[in-house]
Design a protein around this motif. Structure first.
Motif, PDB file in Angstrom:
ATOM      1  N   ILE A   1       0.838  -1.208   0.000  1.00 26.69           N
ATOM      2  CA  ILE A   1       0.000   0.000   0.000  1.00 26.69           C
ATOM      3  C   ILE A   1       0.872   1.258   0.000  1.00 26.69           C
ATOM      4  CG2 ILE A   1      -1.634   1.338   1.396  1.00 26.69           C
ATOM      5  CD1 ILE A   1      -2.823  -1.450   2.232  1.00 26.69           C
ATOM      6  N   ALA A   2       1.883   1.279   0.865  1.00 26.11           N
ATOM      7  CA  ALA A   2       2.773   2.454   0.926  1.00 26.11           C
ATOM      8  C   ALA A   2       3.477   2.661  -0.411  1.00 26.11           C
ATOM      9  CB  ALA A   2       3.802   2.276   2.047  1.00 26.11           C
ATOM     10  N   TRP A   3       3.932   1.571  -1.018  1.00 24.47           N
ATOM     11  CA  TRP A   3       4.621   1.651  -2.305  1.00 24.47           C
ATOM     12  C   TRP A   3       3.729   2.299  -3.362  1.00 24.47           C
ATOM     13  CZ3 TRP A   3       9.496  -0.655  -3.602  1.00 24.47           C
ATOM     14  CH2 TRP A   3       9.829  -0.570  -4.952  1.00 24.47           C
ATOM     15  N   VAL A   4       2.498   1.792  -3.482  1.00 28.00           N
ATOM     16  CA  VAL A   4       1.595   2.288  -4.524  1.00 28.00           C
ATOM     17  C   VAL A   4       1.243   3.757  -4.283  1.00 28.00           C
ATOM     18  CG1 VAL A   4      -0.710   2.027  -5.541  1.00 28.00           C
ATOM     19  CG2 VAL A   4       0.706   0.011  -5.123  1.00 28.00           C
ATOM     20  N   ILE A   5       1.008   4.128  -3.025  1.00 25.08           N
ATOM     21  CA  ILE A   5       0.679   5.528  -2.726  1.00 25.08           C
ATOM     22  C   ILE A   5       1.837   6.439  -3.107  1.00 25.08           C
ATOM     23  CG2 ILE A   5       0.275   7.160  -0.839  1.00 25.08           C
ATOM     24  CD1 ILE A   5      -1.417   4.919   0.496  1.00 25.08           C
ATOM     25  N   LEU A   6       3.054   6.092  -2.668  1.00 26.39           N
ATOM     26  CA  LEU A   6       4.217   6.921  -3.009  1.00 26.39           C
ATOM     27  C   LEU A   6       4.477   6.926  -4.515  1.00 26.39           C
ATOM     28  CD1 LEU A   6       6.698   6.112  -0.119  1.00 26.39           C
ATOM     29  CD2 LEU A   6       5.427   8.216  -0.497  1.00 26.39           C
ATOM     30  N   TRP A   7       4.325   5.774  -5.138  1.00 26.20           N
ATOM     31  CA  TRP A   7       4.539   5.634  -6.581  1.00 26.20           C
ATOM     32  C   TRP A   7       3.604   6.578  -7.341  1.00 26.20           C
ATOM     33  CZ3 TRP A   7       7.691   1.753  -8.922  1.00 26.20           C
ATOM     34  CH2 TRP A   7       7.505   1.554 -10.280  1.00 26.20           C
TER      35      TRP A   7
ATOM     36  N   LEU B   1       6.236  -7.979  -4.985  1.00 24.17           N
ATOM     37  CA  LEU B   1       4.794  -7.740  -5.083  1.00 24.17           C
ATOM     38  C   LEU B   1       4.480  -6.243  -5.084  1.00 24.17           C
ATOM     39  CD1 LEU B   1       3.428 -10.524  -2.708  1.00 24.17           C
ATOM     40  CD2 LEU B   1       3.194 -10.415  -5.207  1.00 24.17           C
ATOM     41  N   ALA B   2       5.192  -5.474  -4.272  1.00 20.06           N
ATOM     42  CA  ALA B   2       4.975  -4.028  -4.228  1.00 20.06           C
ATOM     43  C   ALA B   2       5.346  -3.385  -5.558  1.00 20.06           C
ATOM     44  CB  ALA B   2       5.781  -3.411  -3.088  1.00 20.06           C
ATOM     45  N   PHE B   3       6.461  -3.821  -6.133  1.00 21.37           N
ATOM     46  CA  PHE B   3       6.881  -3.273  -7.413  1.00 21.37           C
ATOM     47  C   PHE B   3       5.836  -3.587  -8.488  1.00 21.37           C
ATOM     48  CE2 PHE B   3       9.152  -2.855 -11.356  1.00 21.37           C
ATOM     49  CZ  PHE B   3       9.909  -1.717 -11.143  1.00 21.37           C
ATOM     50  N   LEU B   4       5.370  -4.826  -8.520  1.00 24.98           N
ATOM     51  CA  LEU B   4       4.348  -5.211  -9.501  1.00 24.98           C
ATOM     52  C   LEU B   4       3.057  -4.429  -9.276  1.00 24.98           C
ATOM     53  CD1 LEU B   4       4.946  -9.063  -9.679  1.00 24.98           C
ATOM     54  CD2 LEU B   4       5.566  -7.337 -11.400  1.00 24.98           C
ATOM     55  N   ALA B   5       2.696  -4.210  -8.016  1.00 23.66           N
ATOM     56  CA  ALA B   5       1.497  -3.413  -7.720  1.00 23.66           C
ATOM     57  C   ALA B   5       1.661  -1.984  -8.229  1.00 23.66           C
ATOM     58  CB  ALA B   5       1.216  -3.431  -6.222  1.00 23.66           C
ATOM     59  N   GLY B   6       2.868  -1.441  -8.111  1.00 20.56           N
ATOM     60  CA  GLY B   6       3.133  -0.108  -8.658  1.00 20.56           C
ATOM     61  C   GLY B   6       2.970  -0.080 -10.168  1.00 20.56           C
TER      62      GLY B   6
ATOM     63  N   LYS C   1      17.845 -18.141  13.177  1.00 23.21           N
ATOM     64  CA  LYS C   1      17.008 -19.286  12.814  1.00 23.21           C
ATOM     65  C   LYS C   1      16.076 -18.972  11.649  1.00 23.21           C
ATOM     66  CE  LYS C   1      15.196 -20.151  16.788  1.00 23.21           C
ATOM     67  NZ  LYS C   1      14.390 -20.740  17.851  1.00 23.21           N
ATOM     68  N   ALA C   2      15.643 -17.741  11.554  1.00 21.83           N
ATOM     69  CA  ALA C   2      14.647 -17.377  10.551  1.00 21.83           C
ATOM     70  C   ALA C   2      15.210 -16.502   9.449  1.00 21.83           C
ATOM     71  CB  ALA C   2      13.496 -16.654  11.235  1.00 21.83           C
ATOM     72  N   ALA C   3      16.520 -16.449   9.310  1.00 23.65           N
ATOM     73  CA  ALA C   3      17.109 -15.535   8.337  1.00 23.65           C
ATOM     74  C   ALA C   3      16.647 -15.833   6.911  1.00 23.65           C
ATOM     75  CB  ALA C   3      18.631 -15.583   8.428  1.00 23.65           C
ATOM     76  N   TYR C   4      16.654 -17.082   6.508  1.00 27.91           N
ATOM     77  CA  TYR C   4      16.236 -17.415   5.137  1.00 27.91           C
ATOM     78  C   TYR C   4      14.752 -17.141   4.897  1.00 27.91           C
ATOM     79  CZ  TYR C   4      20.784 -19.436   4.095  1.00 27.91           C
ATOM     80  OH  TYR C   4      22.132 -19.610   3.879  1.00 27.91           O
ATOM     81  N   PRO C   5      13.855 -17.600   5.783  1.00 30.20           N
ATOM     82  CA  PRO C   5      12.444 -17.267   5.552  1.00 30.20           C
ATOM     83  C   PRO C   5      12.173 -15.766   5.609  1.00 30.20           C
ATOM     84  CG  PRO C   5      12.634 -18.979   7.234  1.00 30.20           C
ATOM     85  CD  PRO C   5      14.016 -18.529   6.898  1.00 30.20           C
ATOM     86  N   LEU C   6      12.871 -15.058   6.486  1.00 32.79           N
ATOM     87  CA  LEU C   6      12.682 -13.614   6.593  1.00 32.79           C
ATOM     88  C   LEU C   6      13.165 -12.921   5.327  1.00 32.79           C
ATOM     89  CD1 LEU C   6      11.644 -11.465   8.511  1.00 32.79           C
ATOM     90  CD2 LEU C   6      13.919 -11.330   9.505  1.00 32.79           C
ATOM     91  N   LEU C   7      14.289 -13.335   4.802  1.00 28.89           N
ATOM     92  CA  LEU C   7      14.802 -12.768   3.559  1.00 28.89           C
ATOM     93  C   LEU C   7      13.830 -13.062   2.400  1.00 28.89           C
ATOM     94  CD1 LEU C   7      17.170 -11.128   2.517  1.00 28.89           C
ATOM     95  CD2 LEU C   7      18.348 -13.256   2.010  1.00 28.89           C
ATOM     96  N   ALA C   8      13.276 -14.262   2.369  1.00 27.59           N
ATOM     97  CA  ALA C   8      12.294 -14.609   1.331  1.00 27.59           C
ATOM     98  C   ALA C   8      11.048 -13.734   1.448  1.00 27.59           C
ATOM     99  CB  ALA C   8      11.917 -16.084   1.440  1.00 27.59           C
ATOM    100  N   LEU C   9      10.606 -13.467   2.666  1.00 26.14           N
ATOM    101  CA  LEU C   9       9.446 -12.595   2.893  1.00 26.14           C
ATOM    102  C   LEU C   9       9.737 -11.175   2.411  1.00 26.14           C
ATOM    103  CD1 LEU C   9       6.612 -12.155   4.280  1.00 26.14           C
ATOM    104  CD2 LEU C   9       7.930 -11.410   6.256  1.00 26.14           C
ATOM    105  N   ILE C  10      10.914 -10.681   2.710  1.00 23.72           N
ATOM    106  CA  ILE C  10      11.300  -9.322   2.295  1.00 23.72           C
ATOM    107  C   ILE C  10      11.342  -9.228   0.769  1.00 23.72           C
ATOM    108  CG2 ILE C  10      13.213  -7.672   2.264  1.00 23.72           C
ATOM    109  CD1 ILE C  10      13.838  -8.700   5.173  1.00 23.72           C
ATOM    110  N   ILE C  11      11.972 -10.197   0.132  1.00 24.99           N
ATOM    111  CA  ILE C  11      12.078 -10.186  -1.334  1.00 24.99           C
ATOM    112  C   ILE C  11      10.700 -10.292  -1.975  1.00 24.99           C
ATOM    113  CG2 ILE C  11      12.908 -11.503  -3.330  1.00 24.99           C
ATOM    114  CD1 ILE C  11      15.423 -12.152  -1.590  1.00 24.99           C
ATOM    115  N   ALA C  12       9.872 -11.199  -1.461  1.00 24.71           N
ATOM    116  CA  ALA C  12       8.524 -11.366  -2.010  1.00 24.71           C
ATOM    117  C   ALA C  12       7.710 -10.082  -1.872  1.00 24.71           C
ATOM    118  CB  ALA C  12       7.809 -12.523  -1.320  1.00 24.71           C
ATOM    119  N   THR C  13       7.824  -9.420  -0.735  1.00 28.67           N
ATOM    120  CA  THR C  13       7.081  -8.171  -0.518  1.00 28.67           C
ATOM    121  C   THR C  13       7.543  -7.088  -1.481  1.00 28.67           C
ATOM    122  OG1 THR C  13       6.725  -8.709   1.806  1.00 28.67           O
ATOM    123  CG2 THR C  13       6.483  -6.402   1.178  1.00 28.67           C
ATOM    124  N   ILE C  14       8.846  -6.959  -1.674  1.00 29.13           N
ATOM    125  CA  ILE C  14       9.370  -5.940  -2.585  1.00 29.13           C
ATOM    126  C   ILE C  14       8.928  -6.232  -4.021  1.00 29.13           C
ATOM    127  CG2 ILE C  14      11.484  -4.965  -3.582  1.00 29.13           C
ATOM    128  CD1 ILE C  14      12.757  -5.360  -0.763  1.00 29.13           C
TER     129      ILE C  14
END
Length: 161
Positions: free
Chosen positions: A35-41, A88-93, A73-86
């Motif tokens: 949401i923040a990405w699309v608004i700023l975009w 998805l945000a870019f595509l939403a823009g 312990k969660a570095a890989y899943p957290l990194l995957a979440l961050i990448i996926a969010t970025i």
């Protein structure tokens, strides 16, 4: 009375880290980041700065939710979440840009098959992607800066193995 409260506080502080809970907390960054990405975009700002916020926010929320200060312990899943969010945000823009073009021609229904066919046709165009190369690069840079803590934790984890 105070000793019971103190004992309860110590047991809470000594509780093992809860990785699933931490990742659930961190996932709250996905919709807010999009949401923040699309608004700023749409306002014409450099939305890739949101990538930094997404990475930092996901890490912070993970720590709050899991109860641990290290994310090893969660570095890989957290990194995957961050990448996926970025991503998805870019595509939403990009979709919001498509909507601006589509609706300016007198079309009006966001949920229509015509709009989504328009988006699919444009997303498969190499010309469209070449116009977004600078934005993609900036998103990667700011995402990497924001995810620096996660990346450093992964590097430390690899060096210790």
């Amino acid at each position: 009375m105070q000793t019971k409260a103190k004992a309860k506080l110590e047991s809470i502080q000594a509780a093992p880290a809860n990785m699933k809970r931490g990742l659930l907390f961190a996932s709250a960054v996905t919709p807010s980041g999009i949401i923040a990405w699309v608004i700023l975009w749409q306002m014409g700002f450099i939305a890739s700065l949101v990538a930094f916020g997404v990475a930092y926010g996901a890490t912070w929320l993970y720590k709050k939710g899991s109860g641990e200060q290290k994310i090893s312990k969660a570095a890989y899943p957290l990194l995957a979440l961050i990448i996926a969010t970025i991503v998805l945000a870019f595509l939403a823009g990009m979709i919001s840009d498509g909507w601006s073009v589509y609706s300016s021609d007198g079309h009006g229904d966001f949920w229509s098959a015509d709009f989504w066919s328009f988006i699919a046709a444009n997303f498969s165009s190499g010309d469209l992607w070449s116009q977004y190369l600078g934005d993609i690069f900036m998103s990667l840079v700011f995402g990497a800066i924001g995810a620096g803590g996660v990346i450093m934790e992964l590097a430390r984890k690899q060096n210790s193995n």
